[in-house]
Design a protein around this motif. Sequence first.
Motif, mmCIF file in Angstrom:
data_model
loop_
_atom_site.group_PDB
_atom_site.id
_atom_site.type_symbol
_atom_site.label_atom_id
_atom_site.label_comp_id
_atom_site.label_asym_id
_atom_site.label_seq_id
_atom_site.Cartn_x
_atom_site.Cartn_y
_atom_site.Cartn_z
ATOM 1 N N ILE A 130 -0.784 7.894 -9.592
ATOM 2 C CA ILE A 130 -0.166 7.256 -8.429
ATOM 3 C C ILE A 130 -1.213 6.380 -7.736
ATOM 4 O O ILE A 130 -2.334 6.818 -7.478
ATOM 5 C CB ILE A 130 0.412 8.297 -7.449
ATOM 6 C CG1 ILE A 130 1.514 9.111 -8.151
ATOM 7 C CG2 ILE A 130 0.948 7.632 -6.191
ATOM 8 C CD1 ILE A 130 2.023 10.286 -7.362
ATOM 9 N N ASN A 145 1.474 4.433 -0.474
ATOM 10 C CA ASN A 145 1.740 4.845 -1.841
ATOM 11 C C ASN A 145 2.542 3.711 -2.469
ATOM 12 O O ASN A 145 3.660 3.428 -2.036
ATOM 13 C CB ASN A 145 2.544 6.154 -1.826
ATOM 14 C CG ASN A 145 2.916 6.640 -3.200
ATOM 15 O OD1 ASN A 145 3.199 5.862 -4.108
ATOM 16 N ND2 ASN A 145 2.940 7.956 -3.343
ATOM 17 N N GLN A 147 3.974 3.439 -5.384
ATOM 18 C CA GLN A 147 5.150 3.838 -6.156
ATOM 19 C C GLN A 147 6.356 4.094 -5.251
ATOM 20 O O GLN A 147 7.463 3.681 -5.557
ATOM 21 C CB GLN A 147 4.860 5.086 -7.013
ATOM 22 C CG GLN A 147 4.256 4.799 -8.366
ATOM 23 C CD GLN A 147 2.793 4.357 -8.313
ATOM 24 O OE1 GLN A 147 2.149 4.358 -7.284
ATOM 25 N NE2 GLN A 147 2.261 3.942 -9.452
ATOM 26 N N THR A 148 6.127 4.777 -4.137
ATOM 27 C CA THR A 148 7.245 5.139 -3.254
ATOM 28 C C THR A 148 7.377 4.212 -2.046
ATOM 29 O O THR A 148 8.407 4.230 -1.378
ATOM 30 C CB THR A 148 7.083 6.582 -2.727
ATOM 31 O OG1 THR A 148 5.910 6.641 -1.906
ATOM 32 C CG2 THR A 148 6.985 7.583 -3.873
ATOM 33 N N GLU A 150 5.773 4.674 0.608
ATOM 34 C CA GLU A 150 5.512 5.520 1.774
ATOM 35 C C GLU A 150 4.139 5.202 2.370
ATOM 36 O O GLU A 150 3.158 5.037 1.655
ATOM 37 C CB GLU A 150 5.556 6.995 1.358
ATOM 38 C CG GLU A 150 5.161 7.955 2.446
ATOM 39 C CD GLU A 150 4.956 9.379 1.928
ATOM 40 O OE1 GLU A 150 4.746 10.253 2.779
ATOM 41 O OE2 GLU A 150 4.978 9.605 0.706
#
Length: 193
Positions: A130, A145, A147-148, A150
């Motif tokens: 990640i 993050n 990927q998300t 967030e």
Amino acid sequence: MMKLFKREIILWFIFLPFWSACILLTITARVNFDLNGFAVADGKLYVGLSNSVEIIENGRCVTKIPVSEFADGTSYVLALEDNQIAIYRPLKKEIREISGDVFSTEEYTDTAVFNAKFKKKTVYQDANGIIYQQKKILGYYTIQNLQTGETVYTMPRFDYGVYVLWKFLTVFFVCFILHVIFKQKKLKKGGLE
């Protein structure tokens, strides 16, 4: 002449305390305008601040490890290697336990290792692949993050408030100096009475 500069003197005495406070907060590392690297592992966030590494869990600082950024006149870059904190400086690397104790040091003959770490201090990839990235918009930094999407860390509001004040005061100071110079030149030419 003193009458002509009375307004400028008053402005200077209003400006000076705010300017001094910003400098003091920056020098004492009470505020941080940038990060010296970060890492994410086992649900914890490791953040390299001016004079310490903070370990944050569930949004709260659980450990603060003092790091003297100015001890040898250089900055540092934080990295997490084999569950140990690595502090990279231009000519050496310190490996620290999570407790903060120095475990080992390595010396370098040039700054190549430090420069490579410095270039990558805004991106971190954890053991699961990640990727986290520090983003900065108008001086306000966050860690996200990728990927998300967030946000896992944001610049403290107080730090950003001081940052904005510092930028404003810098612009004010430049304009103030230019104004005084212009006024003095006009005075010398006899343009002001």
